[in-house]
Motif scaffolding. Structure first.
Motif, PDB file in Angstrom:
ATOM      1  N   ILE A 144      -2.009   7.512 -39.247  1.00 44.68           N
ATOM      2  CA  ILE A 144      -1.008   6.805 -39.823  1.00 44.68           C
ATOM      3  C   ILE A 144      -0.099   8.104 -40.733  1.00 44.68           C
ATOM      4  CG2 ILE A 144      -0.201   5.268 -41.817  1.00 44.68           C
ATOM      5  CD1 ILE A 144      -2.607   3.530 -41.093  1.00 44.68           C
ATOM      6  N   VAL A 145       0.769   8.351 -40.240  1.00 41.17           N
ATOM      7  CA  VAL A 145       1.927   9.438 -40.849  1.00 41.17           C
ATOM      8  C   VAL A 145       2.566   8.591 -42.031  1.00 41.17           C
ATOM      9  CG1 VAL A 145       3.325  11.352 -40.734  1.00 41.17           C
ATOM     10  CG2 VAL A 145       2.022  10.815 -38.918  1.00 41.17           C
TER      11      VAL A 145
ATOM     12  N   THR B   5      11.166  14.403 -40.840  1.00 37.16           N
ATOM     13  CA  THR B   5       9.763  14.387 -40.721  1.00 37.16           C
ATOM     14  C   THR B   5       9.474  12.828 -40.108  1.00 37.16           C
ATOM     15  OG1 THR B   5       9.210  15.405 -42.942  1.00 37.16           O
ATOM     16  CG2 THR B   5       7.614  13.640 -42.171  1.00 37.16           C
ATOM     17  N   THR B   6      10.098  11.703 -40.119  1.00 37.07           N
ATOM     18  CA  THR B   6       9.880  10.651 -39.515  1.00 37.07           C
ATOM     19  C   THR B   6      10.312  10.600 -38.164  1.00 37.07           C
ATOM     20  OG1 THR B   6      10.343   9.134 -41.524  1.00 37.07           O
ATOM     21  CG2 THR B   6      10.885   8.119 -39.382  1.00 37.07           C
TER      22      THR B   6
ATOM     23  N   LEU C 242       7.351  10.079 -35.034  1.00 36.53           N
ATOM     24  CA  LEU C 242       7.682   8.923 -34.333  1.00 36.53           C
ATOM     25  C   LEU C 242       7.670   9.455 -32.662  1.00 36.53           C
ATOM     26  CD1 LEU C 242      10.590   7.050 -35.871  1.00 36.53           C
ATOM     27  CD2 LEU C 242       8.114   6.208 -35.497  1.00 36.53           C
ATOM     28  N   LYS C 243       7.781  10.788 -32.459  1.00 32.92           N
ATOM     29  CA  LYS C 243       7.858  11.314 -31.135  1.00 32.92           C
ATOM     30  C   LYS C 243       6.197  11.336 -30.786  1.00 32.92           C
ATOM     31  CE  LYS C 243      12.001  14.642 -31.323  1.00 32.92           C
ATOM     32  NZ  LYS C 243      12.171  15.817 -31.222  1.00 32.92           N
TER      33      LYS C 243
ATOM     34  N   HIS D 222      -2.181   4.302 -31.469  1.00 34.60           N
ATOM     35  CA  HIS D 222      -2.895   5.547 -31.917  1.00 34.60           C
ATOM     36  C   HIS D 222      -1.853   6.368 -33.229  1.00 34.60           C
ATOM     37  CE1 HIS D 222      -5.912   4.967 -29.217  1.00 34.60           C
ATOM     38  NE2 HIS D 222      -5.123   5.011 -28.365  1.00 34.60           N
ATOM     39  N   VAL D 223      -0.889   6.242 -33.012  1.00 38.40           N
ATOM     40  CA  VAL D 223      -0.072   6.823 -34.185  1.00 38.40           C
ATOM     41  C   VAL D 223       1.119   5.962 -34.815  1.00 38.40           C
ATOM     42  CG1 VAL D 223       1.572   8.807 -34.606  1.00 38.40           C
ATOM     43  CG2 VAL D 223      -0.250   9.041 -32.887  1.00 38.40           C
ATOM     44  N   ARG D 224       1.022   5.688 -36.025  1.00 37.40           N
ATOM     45  CA  ARG D 224       1.926   4.883 -36.620  1.00 37.40           C
ATOM     46  C   ARG D 224       2.720   5.510 -37.883  1.00 37.40           C
ATOM     47  NH1 ARG D 224      -1.262  -1.458 -36.931  1.00 37.40           N
ATOM     48  NH2 ARG D 224      -0.960  -1.645 -34.518  1.00 37.40           N
ATOM     49  N   VAL D 225       3.663   5.339 -38.035  1.00 42.07           N
ATOM     50  CA  VAL D 225       4.689   5.882 -39.190  1.00 42.07           C
ATOM     51  C   VAL D 225       5.085   5.098 -40.183  1.00 42.07           C
ATOM     52  CG1 VAL D 225       6.629   7.216 -39.571  1.00 42.07           C
ATOM     53  CG2 VAL D 225       5.576   7.625 -37.295  1.00 42.07           C
ATOM     54  N   LEU D 226       4.619   5.002 -41.473  1.00 39.10           N
ATOM     55  CA  LEU D 226       5.132   4.440 -42.484  1.00 39.10           C
ATOM     56  C   LEU D 226       5.932   5.191 -43.271  1.00 39.10           C
ATOM     57  CD1 LEU D 226       4.881   2.030 -44.675  1.00 39.10           C
ATOM     58  CD2 LEU D 226       2.664   3.266 -45.593  1.00 39.10           C
ATOM     59  N   LYS D 227       7.142   4.676 -43.213  1.00 37.98           N
ATOM     60  CA  LYS D 227       8.570   5.239 -43.983  1.00 37.98           C
ATOM     61  C   LYS D 227       8.769   4.801 -45.352  1.00 37.98           C
ATOM     62  CE  LYS D 227      13.338   6.168 -43.163  1.00 37.98           C
ATOM     63  NZ  LYS D 227      14.409   5.757 -42.424  1.00 37.98           N
TER      64      LYS D 227
END
Length: 324
Positions: free
Chosen positions: A107-108, A117-118, A122-123, A132-137
């Motif tokens: 979790i980024v 950064t976001t 997200l790439k 496997h990869v989630r982005v919390l903005k």
């Protein structure tokens, strides 16, 4: 003449009241929108500002559904983040392929960055999927501690690790923390915390730091030891592993959002008698640090003093609910 004076006073009160309402309305409209505690679908990464592309995170207070959650706080880290994520995901993907049943998520947490950064994070969601990869903005910058806390509240793992976005700690040292966690964690439902360390076991750790920062670090460590935490020598290494139950009770009680949040985290753990371990890790100083040597250390020193005073005087209290 008296009625005229009363009329003027009445008119003045009305004008003042209207002005107050207008001022409040302006402040309300100018206030930043609420943070989006949701993640973007990997197919919609081209437009991270479209609310329709967001999906709800799970909760830390729900049962774990995967083995490991890695929380990465990131503020203006478009340059340094790729190296960290490449190393992290290569390690986790290799484990997933070689260890039957192993599952993970990264979790980024974009802490209100002003750069890309976001988009960079997200790439990786697109490449590895949001399983496997989630982005919390976050819309507004909260500080490293606040970003990690919100990432923790959104995690699915039985074990939770937070790691700095600069990649200063070798990610493979996670195995050292896991071995220590197994030793001090009595059972799956218990609480335990393991800290990566650059301070002790000098013959096993590699820590390269400028002389000036070394002097500041030693002074800071003494201040921390004297006021708050005596059992952990290096409180500030951004590489810590927790059990799910430990994360739930610790991050629920935390108040500090900036650099000194590690000290409060360990202070609460010490207060609750949560088993803690410390493991030497390989670490190197990476260019681009957000810490301003004199100002940041002074700010941390003030926060540490306030942590001790507020808990001692009862302004902040630790609640230990077995079923959060």
């Amino acid at each position: 003449m008296v009625p005229d004076l009363i009329s003027l006073l009445y008119l003045g009160c009305v004008i003042a009241f209207v002005a107050l309402l207008v001022g409040v309305a302006i402040l309300y409209m100018a206030s930043p929108p609420p943070d989006l505690y949701r993640y973007l679908n990997e197919k919609s990464y081209q437009d991270p500002n479209d609310d329709n592309n967001f999906f709800d995170f799970p909760s830390l207070y729900s049962p774990a559904t995967i083995d490991l959650s890695v929380i990465v706080p990131a503020y203006n880290e478009e340059e340094r983040l790729p190296k960290m994520l490449d190393e992290c995901l290569d390690f986790l993907e290799e484990r997933r392929k070689t260890t039957k049943g192993f599952s993970y998520e990264v979790i980024v947490v974009d802490d209100g960055s002003k750069d890309k950064t976001t988009q960079v994070a997200l790439k990786y969601s697109q490449k590895y999927t949001t399983e496997h990869v989630r982005v919390l903005k976050l819309v507004k910058n909260r500080g490293k501690g606040g970003a990690i806390r919100l990432g923790m509240f959104s995690a699915r793992g039985r074990a939770l690790l937070f790691a700095d976005a600069d990649g200063a700690t070798e990610f493979k040292d996670l195995t050292k923390l896991e071995e220590c966690l197994k030793k001090i964690n009595i059972n799956e439902d218990s609480r335990a915390l393991v800290c990566g360390s650059r301070a002790h076991l000098q013959d096993e750790s590699v820590a390269q730091r400028s002389f000036f920062r070394t002097i500041l670090m030693y002074g800071f460590h003494f201040f921390v030891w004297f006021l708050c935490v005596k059992s952990i020598k290096d409180t500030q290494c951004g590489f810590k592993l927790l059990t799910r139950n430990a994360a739930a009770v610790l991050f629920t009680n935390m108040h500090v959002n900036r650099w000194a949040f590690d000290v409060e985290l360990l202070y609460i753990a010490q207060y609750l008698n949560i088993p803690m371990g410390e493991v030497a890790v390989n670490w190197q100083e990476i260019d681009g640090s957000k810490i301003i040597p004199v100002f940041s250390w002074a700010q941390m020193g003030k926060d540490i003093l306030f942590i001790r005073l507020r808990y001692t005087l009862g302004f902040w209290k630790v609640e230990d609910k077995k079923n959060q």
